[in-house]
Design an enzyme around this catalytic site. Structure first.
Site, PDB file in Angstrom:
ATOM      1  N   ASN A   1       1.189  -0.985   0.021  1.00 16.25           N
ATOM      2  CA  ASN A   1      -0.073  -0.017  -0.059  1.00 16.25           C
ATOM      3  C   ASN A   1       1.034   1.308  -0.218  1.00 16.25           C
ATOM      4  O   ASN A   1       0.627   1.780   0.188  1.00 16.25           O
ATOM      5  CB  ASN A   1      -1.256   0.334   1.435  1.00 16.25           C
ATOM      6  CG  ASN A   1      -1.435   1.412   1.118  1.00 16.25           C
ATOM      7  OD1 ASN A   1      -2.242   1.888   0.561  1.00 16.25           O
ATOM      8  ND2 ASN A   1      -0.836   2.167   1.920  1.00 16.25           N
TER       9      ASN A   1
ATOM     10  N   TYR B   1       4.022   8.941 -11.526  1.00 16.90           N
ATOM     11  CA  TYR B   1       3.332   8.453 -10.518  1.00 16.90           C
ATOM     12  C   TYR B   1       1.695   7.581 -11.135  1.00 16.90           C
ATOM     13  O   TYR B   1       1.663   5.606 -11.253  1.00 16.90           O
ATOM     14  CB  TYR B   1       1.572   9.153 -10.032  1.00 16.90           C
ATOM     15  CG  TYR B   1       0.880   9.175  -9.118  1.00 16.90           C
ATOM     16  CD1 TYR B   1       0.946   7.938  -7.645  1.00 16.90           C
ATOM     17  CD2 TYR B   1      -0.781   8.615  -9.293  1.00 16.90           C
ATOM     18  CE1 TYR B   1       0.202   7.822  -6.535  1.00 16.90           C
ATOM     19  CE2 TYR B   1      -1.602   8.327  -8.518  1.00 16.90           C
ATOM     20  CZ  TYR B   1      -0.799   7.570  -7.204  1.00 16.90           C
ATOM     21  OH  TYR B   1      -1.820   7.081  -6.343  1.00 16.90           O
TER      22      TYR B   1
ATOM     23  N   LYS C   1       1.630   3.606 -10.992  1.00 16.59           N
ATOM     24  CA  LYS C   1       0.267   2.190 -10.980  1.00 16.59           C
ATOM     25  C   LYS C   1       0.031   1.302 -12.015  1.00 16.59           C
ATOM     26  O   LYS C   1      -0.248   0.122 -11.399  1.00 16.59           O
ATOM     27  CB  LYS C   1      -0.298   3.251 -10.068  1.00 16.59           C
ATOM     28  CG  LYS C   1      -0.094   4.153  -8.715  1.00 16.59           C
ATOM     29  CD  LYS C   1      -0.289   2.868  -8.028  1.00 16.59           C
ATOM     30  CE  LYS C   1      -0.126   3.831  -6.499  1.00 16.59           C
ATOM     31  NZ  LYS C   1      -0.006   3.053  -5.523  1.00 16.59           N
TER      32      LYS C   1
ATOM     33  N   THR D   1      -8.082  11.436   1.909  1.00 17.85           N
ATOM     34  CA  THR D   1      -6.671  10.416   3.198  1.00 17.85           C
ATOM     35  C   THR D   1      -5.981  11.356   3.039  1.00 17.85           C
ATOM     36  O   THR D   1      -5.854  13.104   1.996  1.00 17.85           O
ATOM     37  CB  THR D   1      -5.406   8.936   2.362  1.00 17.85           C
ATOM     38  OG1 THR D   1      -5.472   9.385   1.376  1.00 17.85           O
ATOM     39  CG2 THR D   1      -6.985   8.488   2.436  1.00 17.85           C
TER      40      THR D   1
END
Length: 252
Positions: free
Chosen positions: A87, A158, A162, A193
């Site tokens: 994660n 990013y 991913k 978050t």
């Protein structure tokens, strides 16, 4: 329920990046299901220090983290890690008008933390699950909708990381299912978050929601429920699956 109070026969999970956000929600949910959870962070999080500390920007850190996790497992009178949840992640911007060196440094750091460290841990987990008659294991990667729809002009790295995480999970699923090793990937969109806060101000929440047919970003607990399902309940025949959780902001 505290880790040490769980049933000795219950599975053990290592959850990276679990001092806050999605990772903390996953660790909490697994504990509620009776799992012995090993938490990881790179330092103090909002709720205190994780059981295992490692800076995944350091290429040597994943192997040390795995060794420390195995040592913690044995100290608790257990023999194996049954579940690995990758994660830990980074969402730093890298505008294309940075200097060449700064742009490449940002690219390399994001790939080390978001992809290479997960690959190193996954490799060690696969070997662990293959050794000594071990009865397989479960790998859950937390990727992103960016793997499929891309991301902002400042986040090429990013999206690439991913996407690599998704491809890696599929490859592991295809080649190690015969060893009882199952791999699942979860692709959230925006989640409420601290990581989202790093990339978007709280005042931008309404703008984010306008891109989401559901009308809101996901809650960490929603992603945690999916991750816990993959780690504990998903049928074996689901191995290799990628699960979207983005409020229909991207549909494949």
């Amino acid at each position: 329920m505290d880790d040490q109070e769980t049933n000795p026969a219950a599975p053990t999970a290592l959850v990276t990046g679990s001092t806050r956000g999605i990772g903390k929600a996953i660790a909490d949910m697994l504990r509620q299901r009776g799992v012995h959870v090993l938490t990881h962070g790179s330092g103090d999080g909002p709720t205190g220090r994780a059981q295992l500390s490692a800076d995944l920007d350091d290429p040597a850190a994943p192997a040390q983290l795995w060794a420390d996790a195995l040592a913690a497992v044995r100290a608790a009178g257990r023999t194996r890690i049954d579940i690995l949840i990758n994660n830990a992640g980074l969402f730093d911007a890298a505008p294309i008008d940075l200097s060449d060196i700064a742009w490449l440094d940002a690219w390399d750091r994001t790939l080390r933390i978001n992809l290479s460290s997960a690959a190193q841990l996954s490799r060690l987990a696969v070997r662990h699950w293959q050794e000594g008659g071990n009865a397989g294991g479960r790998l859950v990667n937390i990727a992103s909708r960016a793997a499929y729809r891309g991301d902002s002009p400042d986040h090429w790295h990013y999206a690439a990381a991913k996407s690599g995480l998704v491809a890696m999970g599929k490859t592991i699923a295809r080649h190690y299912a015969g060893d009882g090793i199952l791999a699942y990937t979860v692709c959230p969109g925006f989640v409420d978050t601290a990581m989202v806060g790093d990339g978007a101000n709280a005042s931008d929440a309404a703008d984010l929601a306008r891109d989401i047919p559901l009308g809101r970003v996901a809650r960490p607990e929603e992603i945690a429920r999916i991750a816990a399902f993959c780690a504990l309940d998903a049928p074996e025949s689901m191995t290799g699956a990628v699960i979207d959780a983005n409020g229909a902001s991207f549909v494949r």
